[in-house]
Design a protein around this motif. Structure first.
Motif, short mmCIF file in Angstrom:
data_model
loop_
_atom_site.label_atom_id
_atom_site.label_comp_id
_atom_site.label_asym_id
_atom_site.label_seq_id
_atom_site.Cartn_x
_atom_site.Cartn_y
_atom_site.Cartn_z
N GLN A 119 -159.69 141.47 17.61
CA GLN A 119 -160.14 139.86 18.22
C GLN A 119 -160.33 139.22 16.80
OE1 GLN A 119 -160.31 140.08 21.63
NE2 GLN A 119 -162.23 137.92 22.02
N VAL A 120 -159.80 137.88 17.87
CA VAL A 120 -160.29 136.42 16.56
C VAL A 120 -161.98 135.94 16.76
CG1 VAL A 120 -159.41 134.71 16.20
CG2 VAL A 120 -157.98 136.20 16.36
N GLN A 121 -162.32 136.02 15.75
CA GLN A 121 -163.35 135.28 16.10
C GLN A 121 -163.67 133.72 14.94
OE1 GLN A 121 -167.23 136.80 16.53
NE2 GLN A 121 -166.76 134.00 16.72
N LEU A 122 -163.46 132.90 15.58
CA LEU A 122 -163.56 131.50 15.65
C LEU A 122 -164.63 131.30 14.32
CD1 LEU A 122 -162.03 129.06 18.87
CD2 LEU A 122 -161.36 130.35 16.96
N VAL A 123 -164.79 130.40 13.95
CA VAL A 123 -165.48 130.07 12.89
C VAL A 123 -166.23 129.04 12.46
CG1 VAL A 123 -166.56 130.10 10.33
CG2 VAL A 123 -165.74 132.15 11.72
N GLU A 124 -167.18 128.12 13.42
CA GLU A 124 -167.45 126.62 13.41
C GLU A 124 -168.77 126.32 12.11
OE1 GLU A 124 -167.63 128.31 17.86
OE2 GLU A 124 -168.46 128.74 15.68
N SER A 125 -168.54 125.19 11.79
CA SER A 125 -169.23 124.66 10.76
C SER A 125 -169.35 123.31 10.50
CB SER A 125 -169.08 125.11 8.73
OG SER A 125 -167.93 124.40 8.80
N GLY A 126 -170.25 122.96 10.26
CA GLY A 126 -170.69 121.71 9.98
C GLY A 126 -171.76 121.03 10.82
N GLY A 127 -173.42 121.49 11.38
CA GLY A 127 -173.68 120.94 12.09
C GLY A 127 -175.15 121.40 11.42
N GLY A 128 -175.95 120.01 12.16
CA GLY A 128 -176.93 120.59 11.37
C GLY A 128 -178.51 118.92 11.99
N LEU A 129 -179.40 119.04 10.80
CA LEU A 129 -180.06 118.33 11.78
C LEU A 129 -179.64 116.43 11.18
CD1 LEU A 129 -182.96 117.02 12.32
CD2 LEU A 129 -183.88 117.27 10.26
N VAL A 130 -180.01 116.02 11.87
CA VAL A 130 -178.83 114.34 11.66
C VAL A 130 -179.79 113.54 12.92
CG1 VAL A 130 -177.72 114.21 13.64
CG2 VAL A 130 -176.59 112.44 11.94
N GLN A 131 -180.27 111.88 11.93
CA GLN A 131 -180.63 111.22 13.09
C GLN A 131 -180.24 110.45 13.67
OE1 GLN A 131 -182.88 108.19 9.78
NE2 GLN A 131 -184.23 109.87 9.38
N PRO A 132 -180.98 109.82 15.14
CA PRO A 132 -180.58 109.17 15.87
C PRO A 132 -179.32 108.14 15.18
CG PRO A 132 -182.29 109.62 16.19
CD PRO A 132 -182.16 110.08 15.74
N GLY A 133 -177.92 108.21 16.07
CA GLY A 133 -177.78 107.14 15.25
C GLY A 133 -176.25 107.35 13.81
N GLY A 134 -176.88 108.22 14.21
CA GLY A 134 -176.08 109.32 12.32
C GLY A 134 -174.38 110.27 13.06
N SER A 135 -174.07 110.68 11.57
CA SER A 135 -172.59 111.12 12.15
C SER A 135 -172.70 112.20 11.52
CB SER A 135 -171.60 110.31 11.28
OG SER A 135 -171.84 108.80 11.82
N LEU A 136 -171.85 112.99 12.17
CA LEU A 136 -171.27 114.14 11.37
C LEU A 136 -169.96 114.48 11.84
CD1 LEU A 136 -173.89 116.90 12.84
CD2 LEU A 136 -173.81 116.36 10.28
N ARG A 137 -169.87 115.65 11.40
CA ARG A 137 -168.41 116.14 11.54
C ARG A 137 -168.44 117.61 11.16
NH1 ARG A 137 -162.66 115.49 8.17
NH2 ARG A 137 -163.89 117.32 6.81
#
Length: 119
Positions: free
Chosen positions: A1-19
């Motif tokens: 079974q394949v398990q995808l792996v996410e990364s890049g989340g976190g805390l950001v202020q309104p108006g900010g960016s994340l990838r």
């Protein structure tokens, strides 16, 4: 079974960016229909953005113009570029990969990466 792996989340202020990034060990992303989903506490999981194996993209109305889904086939990685983030974007984000034909169906998910938009 394949398990995808996410990364890049976190805390950001309104108006900010994340990838956000998603990798799928053992599968070839470019032949799958891929997507990003999110689920906030007490709510159902919802589709945020999808990209088909043919490169066609769809976006939920709430993120159009702010989020961009993409794939780097050389790195076998899917991305979700999120800009102009709003508090209502706060959620756990999951990546998904589906491959289906007449004889088989593969449906893989990651464990999720949390995104919090708050000042």
């Amino acid at each position: 079974q394949v398990q995808l792996v996410e990364s890049g989340g976190g805390l950001v202020q309104p108006g900010g960016s994340l990838r956000l990034s998603c990798v799928g060990p053992g599968i070839i992303f470019r032949i799958y229909d891929l997507g990003w989903y999110r689920q906030a506490p007490g709510k159902q999981r919802e589709a945020v953005a999808t990209i088909s194996s043919r490169g066609l993209t769809t976006y939920d109305d709430s993120v159009k113009g702010r989020f961009t889904i993409s794939i780097d086939s050389a790195k076998n990685t899917m991305y979700l570029q999120m800009s102009s983030l709003k508090p209502e974007d706060t959620s756990v984000y999951f990546c998904n990969a589906i491959l289906q034909d007449e004889t088989r169906r593969y449906d893989f998910w990651g464990q999720g990466t949390p995104v919090t938009v708050s000042s």
